[in-house]
Design a protein around this motif. Sequence first.
Motif, short mmCIF file in Angstrom:
data_model
loop_
_atom_site.label_atom_id
_atom_site.label_comp_id
_atom_site.label_asym_id
_atom_site.label_seq_id
_atom_site.Cartn_x
_atom_site.Cartn_y
_atom_site.Cartn_z
N LEU A 44 38.34 9.96 -10.68
CA LEU A 44 39.41 9.02 -10.27
C LEU A 44 40.35 9.42 -11.10
CD1 LEU A 44 36.84 6.08 -9.04
CD2 LEU A 44 37.30 8.47 -7.63
N GLN A 45 41.80 9.91 -9.79
CA GLN A 45 43.01 9.84 -10.47
C GLN A 45 43.62 8.51 -11.33
OE1 GLN A 45 45.24 12.61 -8.09
NE2 GLN A 45 44.37 14.06 -9.61
N LYS A 46 43.85 8.21 -12.16
CA LYS A 46 45.07 7.03 -12.45
C LYS A 46 46.22 7.07 -11.86
CE LYS A 46 41.73 6.86 -16.68
NZ LYS A 46 41.25 7.75 -16.25
N ARG A 47 46.65 6.05 -11.74
CA ARG A 47 47.77 6.51 -11.01
C ARG A 47 49.22 5.37 -12.26
NH1 ARG A 47 48.04 3.12 -5.86
NH2 ARG A 47 46.24 2.37 -6.85
N VAL A 48 50.33 6.27 -12.73
CA VAL A 48 51.36 5.47 -13.53
C VAL A 48 52.02 4.75 -12.08
CG1 VAL A 48 53.28 5.35 -14.98
CG2 VAL A 48 50.62 6.47 -15.80
N MET A 49 52.65 3.69 -12.41
CA MET A 49 53.51 3.22 -11.39
C MET A 49 54.65 2.17 -11.95
SD MET A 49 50.95 3.23 -9.06
CE MET A 49 51.79 2.18 -7.28
N VAL A 50 55.48 2.78 -11.53
CA VAL A 50 56.37 1.70 -11.89
C VAL A 50 57.53 0.95 -10.84
CG1 VAL A 50 57.20 3.66 -13.59
CG2 VAL A 50 57.90 4.13 -11.21
N ASP A 51 58.90 0.59 -11.11
CA ASP A 51 59.08 -0.59 -10.75
C ASP A 51 60.13 0.27 -9.49
OD1 ASP A 51 58.18 -3.14 -10.52
OD2 ASP A 51 60.21 -3.13 -12.03
N ALA A 52 60.26 0.46 -8.24
CA ALA A 52 60.88 1.05 -7.29
C ALA A 52 62.72 1.37 -7.23
CB ALA A 52 60.68 0.51 -6.06
N ASP A 53 63.46 0.00 -7.89
CA ASP A 53 64.67 0.48 -8.83
C ASP A 53 64.96 1.42 -10.10
OD1 ASP A 53 63.25 -1.50 -9.80
OD2 ASP A 53 65.49 -2.72 -9.93
N LYS A 54 63.78 1.42 -10.57
CA LYS A 54 63.33 2.28 -11.30
C LYS A 54 62.88 4.21 -11.77
CE LYS A 54 64.75 -0.89 -13.94
NZ LYS A 54 66.45 -0.98 -15.28
N ALA A 55 62.59 4.11 -10.23
CA ALA A 55 61.79 5.61 -10.29
C ALA A 55 62.72 6.65 -10.00
CB ALA A 55 61.28 5.38 -8.31
N ASP A 56 63.77 6.42 -10.11
CA ASP A 56 64.76 7.44 -10.28
C ASP A 56 65.10 7.64 -11.89
OD1 ASP A 56 64.80 8.40 -7.78
OD2 ASP A 56 67.04 7.40 -6.83
N VAL A 57 65.40 6.99 -12.56
CA VAL A 57 65.34 7.38 -13.39
C VAL A 57 64.56 7.62 -14.64
CG1 VAL A 57 66.13 5.80 -15.57
CG2 VAL A 57 66.97 5.21 -14.13
N ALA A 58 63.04 7.20 -14.26
CA ALA A 58 61.80 7.73 -14.59
C ALA A 58 61.67 8.90 -14.63
CB ALA A 58 60.71 6.38 -14.13
N ARG A 59 61.88 9.55 -13.32
CA ARG A 59 61.73 10.55 -12.55
C ARG A 59 62.82 11.52 -13.75
NH1 ARG A 59 61.34 8.36 -7.38
NH2 ARG A 59 59.49 8.56 -6.35
N ARG A 60 63.70 11.20 -13.77
CA ARG A 60 64.74 11.94 -14.42
C ARG A 60 63.99 12.45 -15.84
NH1 ARG A 60 69.43 9.45 -14.89
NH2 ARG A 60 69.40 9.38 -12.66
N ILE A 61 63.33 11.29 -16.46
CA ILE A 61 62.70 11.21 -18.12
C ILE A 61 61.59 12.34 -17.58
CG2 ILE A 61 61.57 10.08 -19.37
CD1 ILE A 61 63.25 7.37 -18.62
#
Length: 74
Positions: A44-61
């Motif tokens: 079973l895979q684990k999921r890292v979740m972030v707030d939607a308003d931080k998603a673009d910054v998190a993806r860039r990181i």
Amino acid sequence: MIELVRTNDAVVISFVESLMRDAGIACFVADQNMSVLEGSIGLLQKRVMVDADKADVARRILKDAGIENEIRQK
């Protein structure tokens, strides 16, 4: 919250958590305790979740860190 990464690789999960922490982005690892049900065999895979308003910054990181292949598509 939105799903940023889904994997059963503990190293990737730890790295993503570290990157988010260093950037000041709160994240949550979902399904972390599912290994109790599956017997710790890593199916079973684990999921890292972030707030939607931080998603673009998190993806860039993650992209800047060279692990863009781990990013879940929108």
